[in-house]
Design a protein around this motif. Sequence first.
Motif, PDB file in Angstrom:
ATOM      1  N   LEU A  44      -5.546  -0.624   7.012  1.00  0.00           N
ATOM      2  CA  LEU A  44      -5.148  -0.108   5.350  1.00  0.00           C
ATOM      3  C   LEU A  44      -6.233   1.113   5.786  1.00  0.00           C
ATOM      4  O   LEU A  44      -7.237   1.011   6.352  1.00  0.00           O
ATOM      5  N   HIS A  45      -5.509   1.900   4.957  1.00  0.00           N
ATOM      6  CA  HIS A  45      -5.870   3.213   4.858  1.00  0.00           C
ATOM      7  C   HIS A  45      -6.383   4.117   5.942  1.00  0.00           C
ATOM      8  O   HIS A  45      -7.600   4.804   6.089  1.00  0.00           O
ATOM      9  N   GLN A  46      -5.624   3.894   7.200  1.00  0.00           N
ATOM     10  CA  GLN A  46      -5.420   4.552   8.133  1.00  0.00           C
ATOM     11  C   GLN A  46      -4.323   5.016   8.793  1.00  0.00           C
ATOM     12  O   GLN A  46      -3.416   4.937   8.241  1.00  0.00           O
ATOM     13  N   ASP A  47      -4.243   6.417   9.485  1.00  0.00           N
ATOM     14  CA  ASP A  47      -3.073   6.834   9.840  1.00  0.00           C
ATOM     15  C   ASP A  47      -2.183   5.339  10.794  1.00  0.00           C
ATOM     16  O   ASP A  47      -3.004   4.927  11.132  1.00  0.00           O
ATOM     17  N   ALA A  48      -0.628   5.683  10.302  1.00  0.00           N
ATOM     18  CA  ALA A  48       0.142   4.551  11.047  1.00  0.00           C
ATOM     19  C   ALA A  48      -0.806   4.693  12.301  1.00  0.00           C
ATOM     20  O   ALA A  48      -0.406   3.372  13.528  1.00  0.00           O
ATOM     21  N   HIS A 201       3.627   0.306   3.159  1.00  0.00           N
ATOM     22  CA  HIS A 201       4.220   1.072   4.309  1.00  0.00           C
ATOM     23  C   HIS A 201       3.290   0.898   5.017  1.00  0.00           C
ATOM     24  O   HIS A 201       4.091   1.435   6.352  1.00  0.00           O
ATOM     25  N   ALA A 202       2.656   0.271   4.869  1.00  0.00           N
ATOM     26  CA  ALA A 202       2.073   0.113   7.404  1.00  0.00           C
ATOM     27  C   ALA A 202       2.872  -0.680   7.793  1.00  0.00           C
ATOM     28  O   ALA A 202       2.683   0.408   8.799  1.00  0.00           O
ATOM     29  N   PHE A 203       3.498  -1.721   7.469  1.00  0.00           N
ATOM     30  CA  PHE A 203       4.204  -2.323   8.317  1.00  0.00           C
ATOM     31  C   PHE A 203       5.938  -1.492   8.586  1.00  0.00           C
ATOM     32  O   PHE A 203       6.031  -2.023   9.579  1.00  0.00           O
ATOM     33  N   VAL A 204       6.466  -1.064   7.717  1.00  0.00           N
ATOM     34  CA  VAL A 204       6.761   0.288   8.019  1.00  0.00           C
ATOM     35  C   VAL A 204       6.631   1.169   8.608  1.00  0.00           C
ATOM     36  O   VAL A 204       7.949   1.020   9.766  1.00  0.00           O
ATOM     37  N   ALA A 222      10.685   6.355  -0.148  1.00  0.00           N
ATOM     38  CA  ALA A 222       9.515   6.802  -1.128  1.00  0.00           C
ATOM     39  C   ALA A 222       9.557   6.421  -2.560  1.00  0.00           C
ATOM     40  O   ALA A 222      10.465   6.680  -2.698  1.00  0.00           O
ATOM     41  N   ARG A 223       8.812   6.389  -3.370  1.00  0.00           N
ATOM     42  CA  ARG A 223       8.862   5.705  -4.753  1.00  0.00           C
ATOM     43  C   ARG A 223       9.133   4.373  -4.971  1.00  0.00           C
ATOM     44  O   ARG A 223       9.702   3.814  -5.752  1.00  0.00           O
ATOM     45  N   ALA A 224       9.165   3.724  -4.347  1.00  0.00           N
ATOM     46  CA  ALA A 224       9.980   2.141  -3.562  1.00  0.00           C
ATOM     47  C   ALA A 224       9.059   1.537  -5.234  1.00  0.00           C
ATOM     48  O   ALA A 224       8.866   0.707  -5.397  1.00  0.00           O
ATOM     49  N   GLU A 225       7.407   1.671  -4.423  1.00  0.00           N
ATOM     50  CA  GLU A 225       6.791   1.136  -5.512  1.00  0.00           C
ATOM     51  C   GLU A 225       6.979   0.631  -6.585  1.00  0.00           C
ATOM     52  O   GLU A 225       6.259   0.209  -7.549  1.00  0.00           O
ATOM     53  N   THR A 226       7.512   1.103  -7.550  1.00  0.00           N
ATOM     54  CA  THR A 226       7.798   1.767  -8.672  1.00  0.00           C
ATOM     55  C   THR A 226       8.824   1.226  -9.686  1.00  0.00           C
ATOM     56  O   THR A 226       9.522   0.907 -10.651  1.00  0.00           O
ATOM     57  N   PHE A 352       1.529 -15.557  -5.016  1.00  0.00           N
ATOM     58  CA  PHE A 352       2.099 -14.367  -4.717  1.00  0.00           C
ATOM     59  C   PHE A 352       2.819 -13.892  -4.306  1.00  0.00           C
ATOM     60  O   PHE A 352       2.693 -13.912  -3.402  1.00  0.00           O
ATOM     61  N   VAL A 353       4.045 -13.489  -4.629  1.00  0.00           N
ATOM     62  CA  VAL A 353       5.009 -12.879  -4.012  1.00  0.00           C
ATOM     63  C   VAL A 353       5.556 -11.491  -4.054  1.00  0.00           C
ATOM     64  O   VAL A 353       5.576 -11.485  -5.777  1.00  0.00           O
ATOM     65  N   PHE A 354       5.665 -10.491  -3.075  1.00  0.00           N
ATOM     66  CA  PHE A 354       5.504  -9.410  -3.383  1.00  0.00           C
ATOM     67  C   PHE A 354       7.263  -8.879  -3.059  1.00  0.00           C
ATOM     68  O   PHE A 354       7.580  -8.911  -1.610  1.00  0.00           O
ATOM     69  N   PHE A 355       8.196  -8.754  -4.069  1.00  0.00           N
ATOM     70  CA  PHE A 355       9.152  -8.067  -3.725  1.00  0.00           C
ATOM     71  C   PHE A 355       9.454  -6.623  -3.612  1.00  0.00           C
ATOM     72  O   PHE A 355       9.956  -5.967  -4.240  1.00  0.00           O
ATOM     73  N   ALA A 356       9.450  -6.321  -1.913  1.00  0.00           N
ATOM     74  CA  ALA A 356       9.502  -4.825  -1.736  1.00  0.00           C
ATOM     75  C   ALA A 356      10.622  -4.353  -1.214  1.00  0.00           C
ATOM     76  O   ALA A 356      11.545  -5.630  -0.820  1.00  0.00           O
TER      77      ALA A 356
END
Length: 598
Positions: A44-48, A201-204, A222-226, A352-356
């Motif tokens: 994280l916090h690095q360029d892809a 986002h990093a995996f994508v 873009a803006r998918a996290e909302t 903890f399950v995150f649905f992106a």
Amino acid sequence: MARVLRGVLTALATLAAILLPEGAQTLQASQPVRKTLPTVEIFLHQDASAAQSPAGENDDDAHQQPHSEHQRQVGRKVREALADVGATFIRVHGVPRGLGPRSFAAATRLFGQVSAQEKASLQVNKQGFTRGFVPLGGESGSHATEVKEAFSMGYAWENATNIQPENGLEGHNLWPSTLSAQHEDRHVLQELFSVFVDATHAFVKSTLVHLPGLEDLAQNCARAETISLLRIFHYFGNASSSYGELGCNESAQCIGSSPHTDWGLLTLILIEDQHALDALHFYSGEEWVRVRPEDQRDKEQDGIKPNDQDEQDTASLTFLLNVGDFLALSSRFAIRSPLHRVALSERERYSFVFFAFPNFDAPVPEHDGVGRDASYDEMRGRVSLLQDQSQPGQKNALLQASTFGELIMRKWAQVQRSKLVEDEPSQNDAPPSDERIVQLLNSSFGKGKNPSVSTLSGGDGDDKIISFDRENGRLIMKFRGSDAMCNGKPGPHAQIQGGFASAMLDAVTAQMVVIYSQLTNTVASLEQKTTFLKPVPPNKDLIGVAKVIKFGRSIAFLEAELRLGSETGTLLVTSSTTISLVKLPSKADKKKASKAKM
């Protein structure tokens, strides 16, 4: 106490029969076989480009970015895993130290310290906006009872400064009263949500866009996290009293989670330990499998946990990642959205399950002509995202929608028809707490359900009600006038027209009555006397303070003041108001009225 009623969530009751291949329909099948999956390293916090991208051997940008042979091998294995099982592991580096243990501790307190009554008052709205609690046994993807409860949360709109909710999948979280804005557990859960978003986002960027057909995927994120969701599941051990409470026995089948596919882009699961991993099974097309990270295969017998960290090195977390229906459709099923289930456990645990999701306006993938054949149509017909479940027991036509958000809204509307657990009305139910009422009102303001408050407060994403003190009968709200409210032209000497300032004080007194009466009364103003002491400037924070002078059975007397910047700032306007109390219909009244119309 409200009793638990057994039933089924009929909107999803036929998934096993409609969507599952023959052989996958048995909820508690034979012992799954073991399968190892590769692990992608994400920083994280690095360029892809700085991440250890597992690029495949045919990547278009391979000539621009050199990749080691090890990375190429991992890349090939990841592509194979996503095509075969539809899942892989990712190890995320750069996360706050100790975040994993702190998150699981917060989950334990979340479910253990919130009362059943408050959980019931914070149940999710299943018409699209999914925040709050799902009660024990309150959802199921089959005729079996799922022995779990859940809490859904998402984007922290209260911290947003430059964007506002724009669609039915966006809105404020419904936090229980135990998790105030300053509570450490709330900060931990929001921090974990951010890590899930960043990891997605990093995996994508580092992996998925390198796969054939997914080169343009990033623009749909873009803006998918909302609109994406973090769901915290509490699974009950099979020795728990909850089993008997739900009627689980040999004749009534129970499970952790019924076989299903996920609707969205990706699903990321925070792995607690090996026991949790054993309970999750994927269907490979021929058999159920349990998965393991490849780097754990030789240590499994020693009880090594995927997230065991050295005390000096706790800045990474391992997630299990599986593909969602939207992504599978986008790839023309070059990668699959896997059928999966959660088996019963001997002990209780948390997950903890995150649905992106892609963004709300992402077009639903539809491939005509090239690359489309009978096999594609068969696979598309099995994708649960597109299934019309409005008539349980039948295999209906596929849903049609132009955007992902529209499709999800329709899916949630279908799911709403019935639920597994209902609360029996009780005359002894206590009114919601003051904190809960303030939270509900602020949430409604954020969703634009009170346009006058939104207009008078500038429409930003902050909570409008700052504090409520019942003992002293005092309410504080924030307002902000715009240039459009001014007398004359905007400028350094502009001032808000008196009617708008009066309306701000009217609004704060009205909300005081609603909260003070514990949602039993609204208002009809009989008289308001307003005194203007100083000009009210636009585009400045204005603080409205209301105080109860007398609160009778039918009439209330209140005073209010408008100050600049803070509750101790320059006094600008004062008012005294006489209000007629208007009784709001109770839930019982609404139910009787509804029955009378039938």
